[in-house]
Enzyme design. Structure first.
Site, PDB file in Angstrom:
ATOM      1  N   HIS A  68     -10.722   9.893  -0.458  1.00 61.51           N
ATOM      2  CA  HIS A  68      -9.853  10.578   0.501  1.00 61.51           C
ATOM      3  C   HIS A  68      -9.541  11.969  -0.062  1.00 61.51           C
ATOM      4  CE1 HIS A  68      -8.793   6.273   1.721  1.00 61.51           C
ATOM      5  NE2 HIS A  68      -9.604   6.780   2.621  1.00 61.51           N
ATOM      6  N   GLU A  71      -6.029  13.369  -1.584  1.00 67.55           N
ATOM      7  CA  GLU A  71      -5.342  12.602  -2.636  1.00 67.55           C
ATOM      8  C   GLU A  71      -5.663  13.276  -3.966  1.00 67.55           C
ATOM      9  OE1 GLU A  71      -6.393   8.492  -1.822  1.00 67.55           O
ATOM     10  OE2 GLU A  71      -5.611   8.658   0.216  1.00 67.55           O
ATOM     11  N   HIS A 166      -6.770   6.590  -6.009  1.00 67.20           N
ATOM     12  CA  HIS A 166      -6.183   7.129  -4.774  1.00 67.20           C
ATOM     13  C   HIS A 166      -4.711   7.453  -4.997  1.00 67.20           C
ATOM     14  CE1 HIS A 166      -9.298   5.632  -1.755  1.00 67.20           C
ATOM     15  NE2 HIS A 166      -9.696   5.095  -2.896  1.00 67.20           N
ATOM     16  N   GLU A 230      -3.696   2.894  -6.572  1.00 61.61           N
ATOM     17  CA  GLU A 230      -2.772   3.791  -5.861  1.00 61.61           C
ATOM     18  C   GLU A 230      -1.800   4.324  -6.907  1.00 61.61           C
ATOM     19  OE1 GLU A 230      -3.191   4.675  -2.816  1.00 61.61           O
ATOM     20  OE2 GLU A 230      -4.475   3.105  -2.000  1.00 61.61           O
TER      21      GLU A 230
HETATM   22  O1  LIG Z   1      -1.254   5.171   1.995  1.00 59.67           O
HETATM   23  C1  LIG Z   1      -2.038   4.740   2.819  1.00 59.67           C
HETATM   24  O2  LIG Z   1      -1.685   4.347   3.941  1.00 59.67           O
HETATM   25  C2  LIG Z   1      -3.501   4.622   2.486  1.00 59.67           C
HETATM   26  C3  LIG Z   1      -3.809   4.705   1.036  1.00 59.67           C
HETATM   27  C4  LIG Z   1      -5.266   4.328   0.844  1.00 59.67           C
HETATM   28  O3  LIG Z   1      -6.110   5.166   0.994  1.00 59.67           O
HETATM   29  N1  LIG Z   1      -5.508   3.047   0.573  1.00 59.67           N
HETATM   30  C5  LIG Z   1      -6.828   2.522   0.493  1.00 59.67           C
HETATM   31  C6  LIG Z   1      -6.783   1.073   0.078  1.00 59.67           C
HETATM   32  C7  LIG Z   1      -8.164   0.512  -0.120  1.00 59.67           C
HETATM   33  C8  LIG Z   1      -8.213  -0.981  -0.433  1.00 59.67           C
HETATM   34  O4  LIG Z   1      -7.686  -1.770   0.371  1.00 59.67           O
HETATM   35  O5  LIG Z   1      -8.800  -1.346  -1.476  1.00 59.67           O
HETATM   36  C9  LIG Z   1      -7.477   2.639   1.858  1.00 59.67           C
HETATM   37  O6  LIG Z   1      -6.787   2.439   2.873  1.00 59.67           O
HETATM   38  O7  LIG Z   1      -8.671   2.921   1.904  1.00 59.67           O
HETATM   39 ZN   LIG Z   2      -6.852   6.822  -0.442  1.00 59.49          ZN
END
Ligand SMILES: O=C(O)CCC(=O)N[C@@H](CCC(=O)O)C(=O)O
Ligand SMILES: [Zn+2]
Length: 352
Positions: A68, A71, A166, A230
C-alpha cells in the site's frame, strides 16, 4: 549499476519496473564481499559474503513494504536497512530480499493506483479481468521474485521468513499487531510469537481461512513463516515517530546480521491473541459503517449493536467481546469492508 543512487529513489523513478536488459540488473558485490542483485525496480537481494554457521546462515528473509503506497513507515524502515547494507554499516549474515512493492502508489501518496495489490496474490492477479492493470502485472512479477528467492537458496535445512510491513488507516487499541495467515491446521509457532514481541508486536490476529494477501502467498506456496505487520498508523513521509519503530528496526537489524535474539522462555501472558470471527464484505453501493471514523481498531461493541449495513442487510454484533478491525466503507464492491475479532486465551492455541 546503481552507483551511489539511493535505491528507494531509483525505485520511485521506475514506477512499474525496469527493462530486462538494463545494466542495473547485473550482480555485483560490496567491498565486504556481500552480494547485491537488483532484480527489478524495488526488488534487491543481498547475499552474505561467506557461509555462516548453519543455525544463522540458513535463514532466508523477505522484507516487503509499500504493498500500500501511502503506508510510509515501513518504506522508511526498508530504505534505512537497504542503505545501511549498501554503506556496509550493516553486514548481512543471511540472505535477505527487500521488495518495495508499489512505487507508483508511493509517488501519488495513495493506497493503490487502480486496484488494492494485497487482494491480488496467490494468482488472483490473473482471475476475472486478468492482467488488466499495472498492479496485477506487478503482483504476478513479485510472486515470481519471491519464488526465485526461496527456491534459489543453497541446499540444506533453511528457515523462510517474510514480514510484509504495513501501517493501518485507523488508530488502534493495540498500536502494533500482526496478522498470522491461515495455517491450514498447522500449529502456530511460539518462537514466531516471541520474535514478533521482540519487534514490539505483542498482538496477533489469526486468520481463519485462505486470503489473497502477500503474506498468505508466502505461507501457502513456500511454507514460510510469514506475517502482515501493522506497525502503527498511516502518516506522510517524515512524520512517523522514530521511537515507535525502534524495537522493530533493531530486531530486523539483528536478524539480518545473524545475531542471537535471546528470546528466552515463552510466556503466554505476554501475547494478545485474537481470532477472526467474521469478514463482512461490501456487496452494495449503498454500504455504511455505523460508527465514527475515529473509532479505533480492536474497539468492542455490545451484542445487538448494528456495525454495518450493506443495502438492506444489517450486521449486528453477535457475541460479547466482538471487536472491529480494518473498517473501510470505501472498498470496491465484493471486497472486505470490516473484520470482527475476539480475544482468546493463548493457552487454547495449538502451539509448538
Ligand atoms: O487499516 C486498514 O483498514 C487496512 C490496513 C491494511 O492494509 N491491512 C492489510 C491486512 C492484510 C491481512 O489481512 O493480512 C490489508 O487490508 O491488506
Ligand atoms: Zn496496508
Amino acid at each position: 549499476m546503481l552507483n551511489n543512487e539511493n535505491f528507494l529513489q531509483f525505485t520511485r523513478a521506475n514506477e512499474w519496473g525496469i527493462e530486462s536488459n538494463a545494466d542495473v540488473l547485473s550482480a555485483t558485490s560490496l567491498d565486504n564481499g556481500v552480494g547485491v542483485e537488483v532484480w527489478d525496480s524495488g526488488v534487491i537481494v543481498f547475499t552474505p559474503a561467506n557461509s555462516t554457521p548453519a543455525t544463522k546462515g540458513s535463514l532466508d528473509l523477505v522484507l516487503s513494504c509499500a504493498v500500500h503506497g501511502d503506508e510510509t513507515a515501513p518504506i522508511e524502515i526498508c530504505d534505512e536497512l537497504i542503505e545501511a547494507i549498501r554503506e556496509q554499516s550493516l553486514t548481512p549474515a543471511v540472505r535477505v530480499m527487500f521488495i518495495i512493492a508499489n512505487p507508483a502508489a508511493i509517488n501519488i501518496g495513495k493506497r493503490f493506483v487502480d486496484e488494492n495489490m494485497n487482494r491480488l496474490f496467490s494468482g488472483a492477479h490473473s482471475e476475472g479481468e486478468g492482467l488488466s492493470n499495472n498492479e496485477r502485472v506487478r503482483a504476478k512479477a513479485i510472486e515470481g521474485y519471491v519464488q526465485r528467492f526461496f527456491e534459489q537458496a543453497p541446499a540444506g535445512e533453511r528457515q523462510r521468513l517474510h514480514y510484509d510491513m504495513h501501517t493501518a488507516i485507523r488508530d488502534s487499541q493495540h498500536e502494533k499487531f500482526a496478522v498470522y495467515p491461515f495455517t491450514h491446521g498447522k500449529p502456530y509457532k511460539k518462537a514466531q510469537l516471541q520474535l514478533l514481541a521482540a519487534m514490539g508486536v505483542d498482538t496477533v490476529l489469526l486468520h481463519e481461512g485462505p486470503t489473497t494477501t502477500f503474506s498468505y502467498f508466502s505461507v501457502r506456496q513456500f511454507d514460510a513463516d510469514a506475517f502482515t505487520l501493522e506497525l502503527g498508523k498511516v502518516r506522510p513521509f517524515g512524520e512517523n515517530p522514530v521511537e515507535n519503530f525502534a524495537a522493530c528496526r533493531s530486531t530486523l537489524r539483528q536478524l539480518i546480521a545473524g545475531q542471537d535474539l535471546a528470546l528466552g522462555e515463552f510466556d503466554p501472558a505476554r501475547h494478545h491473541i485474537y481470532q477472526v470471527l467474521r469478514s463482512i464484505n461490501r456487496t452494495q453501493q449503498d454500504f455504511e459503517l455505523n460508527f465514527a471514523d475515529d473509532v479505533a481498531n480492536f474497539t468492542e461493541f455490545e451484542p445487538g449493536y448494528v456495525l454495518a449495513r450493506d443495502g438492506d442487510k444489517a450486521y449486528p454484533v453477535l457475541e460479547k467481546g466482538e471487536a472491529i478491525i480494518f473498517p473501510n466503507a470505501k472498498v470496491a464492491l465484493g471486497q472486505r469492508a470490516l473484520i470482527t475479532v475476539k480475544e482468546i486465551d493463548p493457552g487454547q492455541l495449538n502451539l509448538v
